[in-house]
Design a protein around this motif. Structure first.
Motif, PDB file in Angstrom:
ATOM      1  N   PRO A 390       1.678 -44.728  17.650  1.00 52.76           N
ATOM      2  CA  PRO A 390      -0.236 -44.514  17.188  1.00 52.76           C
ATOM      3  C   PRO A 390      -0.896 -44.069  16.863  1.00 52.76           C
ATOM      4  CG  PRO A 390       0.568 -44.660  19.224  1.00 52.76           C
ATOM      5  CD  PRO A 390       1.958 -44.621  18.420  1.00 52.76           C
ATOM      6  N   ALA A 391      -0.617 -42.410  16.961  1.00 53.33           N
ATOM      7  CA  ALA A 391      -1.438 -41.585  16.422  1.00 53.33           C
ATOM      8  C   ALA A 391      -1.614 -41.191  15.104  1.00 53.33           C
ATOM      9  CB  ALA A 391      -1.351 -40.073  17.545  1.00 53.33           C
ATOM     10  N   LYS A 392       0.009 -41.493  13.973  1.00 53.12           N
ATOM     11  CA  LYS A 392       0.042 -41.112  13.358  1.00 53.12           C
ATOM     12  C   LYS A 392      -0.693 -42.278  12.208  1.00 53.12           C
ATOM     13  CE  LYS A 392       3.914 -38.956  13.399  1.00 53.12           C
ATOM     14  NZ  LYS A 392       5.580 -38.366  12.707  1.00 53.12           N
ATOM     15  N   LEU A 393      -0.540 -43.701  12.919  1.00 49.19           N
ATOM     16  CA  LEU A 393      -1.190 -44.500  11.737  1.00 49.19           C
ATOM     17  C   LEU A 393      -2.676 -44.525  12.274  1.00 49.19           C
ATOM     18  CD1 LEU A 393      -0.915 -47.457  11.565  1.00 49.19           C
ATOM     19  CD2 LEU A 393      -1.940 -48.439  12.972  1.00 49.19           C
ATOM     20  N   VAL A 394      -3.126 -44.015  12.821  1.00 54.06           N
ATOM     21  CA  VAL A 394      -5.019 -43.582  12.841  1.00 54.06           C
ATOM     22  C   VAL A 394      -5.296 -42.926  12.324  1.00 54.06           C
ATOM     23  CG1 VAL A 394      -6.554 -43.259  14.489  1.00 54.06           C
ATOM     24  CG2 VAL A 394      -4.992 -44.097  15.116  1.00 54.06           C
TER      25      VAL A 394
END
Length: 684
Positions: A390-394
């Motif tokens: 999720p952090a890499k997506l954002v």
């Protein structure tokens, strides 16, 4: 020594002494429990020992805290049919249940049904109560009592002097409970059921925070087993606020309620940066949830190659079109991204088992699990439905303009996309300068992948300041539970502050919540709230002004000054009175005032630090004043408070907050001119 029969105060003191002895015996009984041979293993033993430890803490006799504060004398036994000559029962109402060695109650918990008439009975509806007695205390000892004969038509209704004294008692130290002063309209909210969400709109001093905390205590009493499994949480705006309220629930015997800020809930990454107001507003917009969802599911691609599973001498082939059907079925089910990804290998394995059965084999569940772990199946799942961080997506959305444009198309316009893009894209999650709003986006993405754990009940205080995305983050924590939402639309001081409770509750996922409005002011003196309410037509035209019910009008003065020395002198004057004093100022002026106080030899504390008899002055930046209260307040330079915010409306709301922190008196000092909105003589 016997108690004089004709001395009611002596009899009540005797009952207090006996109740304290009974509470001590209850605690000693728990302390004496031997659990060495009770449990079968060390895990159970640890759990039982912890429960016993918590029970001992809950039975503590807090010094200076009255064990009971009222008494009810019923005409008849509760629940019994009224009968001539039937003798009623007497109950002492307190913060916790206390019984004697025979199990007979000495003090009844304020949350018990039999205690409810203490808060709701009136001359109009006495609720079978003959007499309601309130007690006055000095340092933990009963020094006075006051009776209301509710069932006596000859006695006129009157205002309780002891109730007024308790409401107006000076505030020193952290926030205290209000069990002795809960009003009927507050009690109705406190005792509302667990299944429903309640939103409380309340102006300054209406007791909304206390009502929310007491509702938690009541729900834990009425639904203890259920909430022990599902958990409860109180969410506040900042650490200073949480420190200020942290003793309320323990004083009521509730020790297991967690406290957190929204930032605590979404702490997936280290916060190193900040957003300007424009970027923060866009990132806090609920439309970002759509952008994140689109970006996440763009990782799912339809298969173009078959899957071939080899088992022994046999090869089982699942064609690409059949794989595509499986993928589309999972997408149509609208389950979490991660749950669907976990289900896909089992779906493929089941398709293989169908082929095996058609060929005459009889595979069982162990075969299906083995096929789901087959390297060919794993490779296919990785290609079609890859794992997403999720952090890499954002990170990619905020760093890659093209990626953002694709997934924000038709959702955010070009200026909005530009506002949230980082000027310097980060290379990794660790090196990124994440802002608080970014952390909320990561929390949203995390929930899209894996469902967030839901609690049984959440209290959300100062809710008016949350962004739509923050509401969604809180709503995830009570998606299968209920909530108590507390706030005041007039005190919204963030650029994204909510415009209506219905809008906020929709983002929270609690559209059907009951909205209650508290307008009776118990904290702020009449002259102070009347002056502050001059701002309401400019900041929240639809709200009903708070009406103070305090008999003491309080001290109020608007004082022109020439410099910091005069402000310090105003603090000295306030410190001559009993109780706490808060010096509130625009954030930019705090360093100069701190230096002036130090030079004058006046010790002071920061927000959230506990006042003592020796240090009763707190220096408070205006941005941290919300939710706090002081007996006396010196408000420095109102126009500077307004000017410290990005726009006038937000500045006036911040000023409204700072004007309403006083319990007994307010001195407004100013060298510059006052905001013109305060010059209005009457409300429009």
């Amino acid at each position: 020594m016997s108690t004089p029969v004709d001395d009611p105060l002596a009899r009540e003191r005797s009952h207090l002494s006996a109740s304290r002895s009974a509470l001590r015996a209850m605690r000693e009984g728990v302390e004496a429990l031997d659990i060495s041979d009770v449990t079968a293993n060390w895990v159970n033993a640890e759990a039982l020992a912890h429960q016993i430890e918590e029970r001992i803490k809950a039975l503590a006799d807090l010094s200076g805290t009255p064990l009971f504060f009222g008494r009810l004398d019923y005409l008849h036994a509760p629940g019994a049919e009224a009968a001539e000559g039937a003798e009623g029962e007497r109950f002492y109402i307190g913060r916790r249940h206390v019984h004697d060695h025979d199990g007979d109650p000495m003090v009844i918990d304020w949350r018990a049904p039999v205690s409810q008439p203490f808060y709701r009975a009136s001359k109009k509806d006495p609720m079978d109560v003959a007499l309601r007695r309130r007690f006055g205390y000095t340092r933990g000892d009963i020094t006075a009592y006051e009776d209301e004969h509710l069932s006596d038509p000859a006695e006129a209704a009157r205002t309780s002097k002891l109730l007024q004294q308790e409401i107006e008692r000076p505030r020193v130290g952290p926030m205290r409970d209000i069990v002795a002063t809960i009003q009927p309209e507050q009690d109705e909210i406190v005792r509302s059921g667990l299944s429903g969400t309640v939103c409380v709109q309340g102006g300054p001093g209406t007791g909304k925070t206390a009502v929310g905390l007491h509702r938690v205590a009541y729900l834990l009493y009425a639904h203890r087993e259920r909430l022990a499994r599902t958990g409860t949480l109180v969410i506040g705006p900042n650490r200073s606020f949480l420190h200020y309220i942290e003793q309320v629930l323990p004083a009521l015997g509730e020790l297991a309620v967690q406290q957190a800020t929204v930032d605590d809930l979404v702490a997936h990454v280290e916060i190193k940066g900040t957003d300007d107001a424009t970027a923060a507003v866009v990132k806090g917009d609920a439309r970002l949830a759509q952008v994140l969802r689109s970006a996440l599911y763009s990782h799912v691609t339809m298969p173009t190659e078959p899957v071939v599973v080899v088992r022994g001498s046999r090869r089982w082939r699942i064609p690409a079109y059949e794989l595509e059907e499986l993928v589309r079925e999972l997408l149509d089910r609208d389950i979490r991204y991660g749950a669907a990804r976990e289900a896909l290998p089992q779906r493929i394995a089941h398709a293989v088992l169908v082929q095996m059965e058609r060929s005459g084999e009889a595979p069982d569940d162990r075969v299906q699990d083995a096929v789901a772990r087959n390297s060919a199946v794993k490779a296919a799942v990785k290609a079609v439905w890859p794992a997403v961080d999720p952090a890499k997506l954002v990170l990619r959305l905020l760093s890659d303009a093209e990626f953002l444009a694709v997934h924000a198309d038709g959702i955010l316009d070009g200026d909005e996309q530009k506002a949230i893009l980082w000027a310097k894209p980060a290379r990794s999650v660790k090196s990124a300068k994440w802002s608080p709003a970014d952390a909320v986006l990561i929390d949203e993405a995390t929930d899209l992948i894996q469902r967030t754990h839901s609690l049984g009940h959440v209290v959300l205080d100062e809710a008016q300041d949350l962004s739509p995305m923050q509401y969604r983050a809180v709503g995830r924590r009570c998606s299968t539970g209920s909530a108590t939402v507390l706030g005041d639309l007039a005190q919204g001081t963030t650029p994204w502050a909510t415009r209506s409770w219905q809008e906020a509750l929709t983002h929270l996922g609690k559209q059907d919540a009951l909205v209650e409005e508290l307008t009776a002011g118990f904290r702020v003196p009449t002259d102070v709230i009347t002056y502050a309410s001059r701002l309401l037509p400019h900041i929240a035209p639809g709200l009903t002004p708070v009406v103070s019910i305090r008999e003491n009008p309080g001290h109020f003065e608007v004082r022109p000054v020439s410099g910091s020395k005069d402000v310090v002198d105003a603090c000295r004057e306030s410190l001559r009175h009993e109780g706490s004093t808060g010096l509130i100022a625009a954030d930019a002026r705090v360093p100069d005032l701190a230096a002036a106080l130090t030079e004058a030899g006046i010790p002071y504390l920061g927000p959230g630090e506990e006042t003592t008899e020796d240090t009763r002055l707190t220096l408070v930046p205006a941005s941290l004043a919300k939710g706090l209260e002081y007996d006396y307040v010196v408000l420095d330079e109102p126009q500077a408070v307004v000017d410290g915010e990005p726009d006038e409306r937000t500045g006036l709301r911040r000023l409204y907050v700072t004007l309403t922190r006083a319990v007994s008196g307010l001195i407004v000092t100013h060298a510059a001119g006052l905001p013109p909105q305060l010059a209005s003589a009457t409300l429009h």
